[in-house]
Scaffold this motif. Structure first.
Motif, mmCIF file in Angstrom:
data_model
loop_
_atom_site.group_PDB
_atom_site.id
_atom_site.type_symbol
_atom_site.label_atom_id
_atom_site.label_comp_id
_atom_site.label_asym_id
_atom_site.label_seq_id
_atom_site.Cartn_x
_atom_site.Cartn_y
_atom_site.Cartn_z
ATOM 1 N N ASP A 239 -58.340 9.037 34.999
ATOM 2 C CA ASP A 239 -57.814 7.751 34.594
ATOM 3 C C ASP A 239 -59.091 6.672 34.634
ATOM 4 O O ASP A 239 -59.942 6.796 35.099
ATOM 5 C CB ASP A 239 -57.108 7.138 35.894
ATOM 6 N N LEU A 240 -58.761 5.833 33.872
ATOM 7 C CA LEU A 240 -59.907 4.672 33.652
ATOM 8 C C LEU A 240 -59.265 3.497 33.691
ATOM 9 O O LEU A 240 -58.097 3.138 33.207
ATOM 10 C CB LEU A 240 -60.585 4.977 32.410
ATOM 11 N N VAL A 241 -59.472 2.444 34.759
ATOM 12 C CA VAL A 241 -58.703 1.324 35.060
ATOM 13 C C VAL A 241 -59.817 0.239 34.585
ATOM 14 O O VAL A 241 -60.971 -0.089 34.839
ATOM 15 C CB VAL A 241 -58.661 1.148 36.387
ATOM 16 N N GLY A 242 -59.237 -0.864 33.908
ATOM 17 C CA GLY A 242 -59.816 -2.155 33.426
ATOM 18 C C GLY A 242 -58.881 -3.330 33.923
ATOM 19 O O GLY A 242 -57.803 -3.125 34.179
ATOM 20 N N GLN A 243 -59.557 -4.626 33.575
ATOM 21 C CA GLN A 243 -58.878 -5.868 33.898
ATOM 22 C C GLN A 243 -58.614 -6.533 32.511
ATOM 23 O O GLN A 243 -59.630 -6.610 31.704
ATOM 24 C CB GLN A 243 -59.800 -6.372 34.600
ATOM 25 N N VAL A 244 -57.906 -7.096 32.412
ATOM 26 C CA VAL A 244 -57.487 -8.209 31.217
ATOM 27 C C VAL A 244 -58.033 -9.345 31.578
ATOM 28 O O VAL A 244 -58.069 -9.973 32.499
ATOM 29 C CB VAL A 244 -56.089 -8.273 30.981
ATOM 30 N N THR A 245 -59.051 -9.707 30.431
ATOM 31 C CA THR A 245 -59.822 -11.127 30.899
ATOM 32 C C THR A 245 -59.731 -11.797 29.555
ATOM 33 O O THR A 245 -59.315 -11.281 28.482
ATOM 34 C CB THR A 245 -61.194 -10.855 31.107
ATOM 35 N N PRO A 246 -60.174 -13.253 29.435
ATOM 36 C CA PRO A 246 -60.070 -13.725 27.988
ATOM 37 C C PRO A 246 -61.233 -13.218 27.371
ATOM 38 O O PRO A 246 -60.781 -13.307 25.933
ATOM 39 C CB PRO A 246 -60.768 -15.186 28.779
ATOM 40 N N GLU A 247 -62.124 -12.426 27.636
ATOM 41 C CA GLU A 247 -63.104 -11.662 26.819
ATOM 42 C C GLU A 247 -62.387 -10.607 26.071
ATOM 43 O O GLU A 247 -62.914 -10.032 24.966
ATOM 44 C CB GLU A 247 -64.320 -11.407 27.795
ATOM 45 N N GLY A 248 -61.419 -9.892 26.947
ATOM 46 C CA GLY A 248 -60.802 -8.549 26.241
ATOM 47 C C GLY A 248 -60.387 -7.872 27.624
ATOM 48 O O GLY A 248 -60.217 -8.213 28.585
#
Length: 134
Positions: free
Chosen positions: A114-123
């Protein structure tokens, strides 16, 4: 005609053209300074937001192509909850399913990782890079 007269005539002609392009003396009825009546509910509503630039909130908001040029990474989000990656020249490098909950994007690869990421204004920010919508 002397050079001074030519320059003066040219400058006057340019000024006339600029003034003519600025419009006529007739007021635009749509831009009248008379305010239109609005209810108090309408005047307190915030301005509409551009949905194209709004942050993704649900998994369906991710559907489409996202890319990070620096990492040479492209993620294709499908509307059935699956994804495919192209990574550093390798087409279909990874496939699996994805979720988006509380601003956290999770790629669940069919390889078991699994790869986890965060939603930010940059993407969509991951350790591999930041994906932006294409």
């Amino acid at each position: 005609m002397s050079r001074t007269q030519i320059w003066t005539t040219g400058a006057a002609l340019a000024a006339c053209l600029v003034l003519t392009a600025c419009g006529d003396d007739q007021p635009d009825p749509e831009s009248s300074s008379t305010p239109s009546p609005t209810s108090s509910a309408e005047s307190s509503d915030p301005a509409p937001t551009d949905t194209a630039s709004a942050l993704p909130e649900t998994a369906s908001d991710l559907v489409g192509t996202w890319r990070d040029d620096a990492a040479d990474w492209t993620a294709y989000f499908e509307d059935d909850g699956t994804f495919t990656w192209d990574y550093q020249g390798n087409v279909d490098f990874l496939t699996g399913s994805y979720t988006l909950e509380d601003g956290v994007v999770t790629f669940a690869g069919l390889d078991g990782n699994d790869l986890v990421g965060q939603v930010t204004p940059e993407g969509l920010v991951f350790d591999l890079g930041t994906l932006t919508r294409r």
